[in-house]
Design a protein around this motif. Structure first.
Motif, PDB file in Angstrom:
ATOM      1  N   HIS A  46      44.439  39.285  56.612  1.00  0.00           N
ATOM      2  CA  HIS A  46      44.667  40.902  56.614  1.00  0.00           C
ATOM      3  C   HIS A  46      44.493  41.020  55.032  1.00  0.00           C
ATOM      4  O   HIS A  46      44.420  40.472  54.349  1.00  0.00           O
ATOM      5  N   LEU A  47      44.025  42.520  54.901  1.00  0.00           N
ATOM      6  CA  LEU A  47      43.656  42.869  53.753  1.00  0.00           C
ATOM      7  C   LEU A  47      45.063  43.422  52.968  1.00  0.00           C
ATOM      8  O   LEU A  47      45.966  43.927  53.396  1.00  0.00           O
ATOM      9  N   GLY A  48      45.081  42.737  51.869  1.00  0.00           N
ATOM     10  CA  GLY A  48      46.128  43.014  50.930  1.00  0.00           C
ATOM     11  C   GLY A  48      46.156  44.360  49.903  1.00  0.00           C
ATOM     12  O   GLY A  48      44.969  44.946  49.982  1.00  0.00           O
ATOM     13  N   PRO A  49      46.930  44.641  49.123  1.00  0.00           N
ATOM     14  CA  PRO A  49      46.832  45.858  48.227  1.00  0.00           C
ATOM     15  C   PRO A  49      46.090  45.666  47.257  1.00  0.00           C
ATOM     16  O   PRO A  49      45.710  46.628  46.314  1.00  0.00           O
ATOM     17  N   ASP A  50      45.796  44.466  46.692  1.00  0.00           N
ATOM     18  CA  ASP A  50      45.154  44.335  45.219  1.00  0.00           C
ATOM     19  C   ASP A  50      43.648  44.135  45.587  1.00  0.00           C
ATOM     20  O   ASP A  50      42.992  43.917  46.765  1.00  0.00           O
ATOM     21  N   LYS A  51      43.104  44.835  44.746  1.00  0.00           N
ATOM     22  CA  LYS A  51      41.539  44.996  44.607  1.00  0.00           C
ATOM     23  C   LYS A  51      40.860  43.885  43.870  1.00  0.00           C
ATOM     24  O   LYS A  51      41.136  43.330  42.962  1.00  0.00           O
ATOM     25  N   VAL A  52      39.636  43.453  44.496  1.00  0.00           N
ATOM     26  CA  VAL A  52      38.814  42.198  43.926  1.00  0.00           C
ATOM     27  C   VAL A  52      37.432  43.021  43.913  1.00  0.00           C
ATOM     28  O   VAL A  52      36.936  43.790  44.621  1.00  0.00           O
ATOM     29  N   PHE A  53      36.678  42.406  42.706  1.00  0.00           N
ATOM     30  CA  PHE A  53      35.386  42.964  42.510  1.00  0.00           C
ATOM     31  C   PHE A  53      34.532  42.100  43.052  1.00  0.00           C
ATOM     32  O   PHE A  53      34.197  40.764  43.145  1.00  0.00           O
ATOM     33  N   VAL A  54      33.448  42.653  44.051  1.00  0.00           N
ATOM     34  CA  VAL A  54      32.640  42.094  44.815  1.00  0.00           C
ATOM     35  C   VAL A  54      31.209  42.186  44.077  1.00  0.00           C
ATOM     36  O   VAL A  54      30.792  43.323  44.111  1.00  0.00           O
ATOM     37  N   GLN A  55      30.591  41.245  43.594  1.00  0.00           N
ATOM     38  CA  GLN A  55      29.363  41.443  42.880  1.00  0.00           C
ATOM     39  C   GLN A  55      28.140  41.383  43.527  1.00  0.00           C
ATOM     40  O   GLN A  55      27.979  40.434  44.463  1.00  0.00           O
ATOM     41  N   THR A  56      27.544  42.106  43.569  1.00  0.00           N
ATOM     42  CA  THR A  56      26.131  42.279  44.480  1.00  0.00           C
ATOM     43  C   THR A  56      24.754  42.194  43.692  1.00  0.00           C
ATOM     44  O   THR A  56      23.958  42.094  44.345  1.00  0.00           O
ATOM     45  N   GLY A  57      24.974  42.109  42.324  1.00  0.00           N
ATOM     46  CA  GLY A  57      23.981  41.883  41.750  1.00  0.00           C
ATOM     47  C   GLY A  57      24.284  42.231  39.991  1.00  0.00           C
ATOM     48  O   GLY A  57      25.173  42.036  39.776  1.00  0.00           O
ATOM     49  N   SER A  58      23.183  42.465  39.394  1.00  0.00           N
ATOM     50  CA  SER A  58      23.240  42.816  38.041  1.00  0.00           C
ATOM     51  C   SER A  58      22.086  43.783  37.493  1.00  0.00           C
ATOM     52  O   SER A  58      21.018  43.932  38.185  1.00  0.00           O
ATOM     53  N   GLU A  59      22.440  44.621  36.235  1.00  0.00           N
ATOM     54  CA  GLU A  59      21.292  45.534  35.774  1.00  0.00           C
ATOM     55  C   GLU A  59      21.192  45.196  34.359  1.00  0.00           C
ATOM     56  O   GLU A  59      22.021  44.841  33.845  1.00  0.00           O
ATOM     57  N   TYR A  60      19.916  45.342  34.214  1.00  0.00           N
ATOM     58  CA  TYR A  60      19.744  45.465  32.550  1.00  0.00           C
ATOM     59  C   TYR A  60      20.188  46.579  31.845  1.00  0.00           C
ATOM     60  O   TYR A  60      20.083  47.587  32.200  1.00  0.00           O
ATOM     61  N   VAL A  61      20.961  46.368  30.741  1.00  0.00           N
ATOM     62  CA  VAL A  61      21.536  47.308  29.853  1.00  0.00           C
ATOM     63  C   VAL A  61      20.986  47.335  28.333  1.00  0.00           C
ATOM     64  O   VAL A  61      21.315  48.120  27.749  1.00  0.00           O
TER      65      VAL A  61
END
Length: 160
Positions: free
Chosen positions: A77-92
């Motif tokens: 089940h989906l819990g209340p806490d959020k997690v970051f899902v990395q889909t890539g990266s960008e040059y800064v």
């Protein structure tokens, strides 16, 4: 060559099932483990009647070696806490390292190194929480008779 593949597949399954550790309550006395142990000595089709179609497996080979069948059940089940899902990266930009040089009244700075800097890109989603996990693996002989049963976890479906 096929017998080598079967042996490798069997070793991989054994390695995966051997690494599992039962939870706080023992899986030795639950109903699924008892049912799986009672199947030893019976044809594999009895297991199909009891557990349904296996998720993976291979029957006995024509070379006389046995097979295996595996069922895996997961409930989340989906819990209340959020997690970051990395889909890539960008040059800064660039990060430069400088060193101070000089002497005898003269001072200056000189670049020593430069490296690219990237930032992770992605999104946040609710964390997936595991409620229930059950893995049943049955091993058969050359006549598709169950010779061994391995049950991992398979505790009650109630959330802990």
């Amino acid at each position: 060559m096929p017998s080598i593949k079967l042996a490798a597949l069997t070793m991989a399954v054994l390695a995966l099932t051997a690494c599992a550790v039962p939870g706080k309550s023992s899986s030795q006395d639950n109903e699924i483990n008892i049912a799986a142990q009672r199947l030893i000595g019976q044809p594999a089709k009895k297991a199909f009647e009891l557990f349904g179609k296996p998720d993976q497996g291979m029957g006995p080979s024509s070379y006389g070696s046995g097979g295996f069948y595996a069922w895996n059940r997961v409930q989340t089940h989906l819990g209340p806490d959020k997690v970051f899902v990395q889909t890539g990266s960008e040059y800064v930009g660039q990060r430069e390292t400088w060193v101070g040089v000089g002497g005898q009244g003269v001072a200056g700075a000189m670049p020593v190194s430069s490296e690219a800097v990237y930032r992770k890109t992605g999104y946040y989603e609710n964390q997936t929480v595991l409620d229930y996990f059950c893995s049943i693996t049955l091993y058969t002989d050359s006549k598709n008779i169950i010779t061994n049963a391995s049950v991992i976890d398979c505790q009650d479906r109630q959330r802990r």
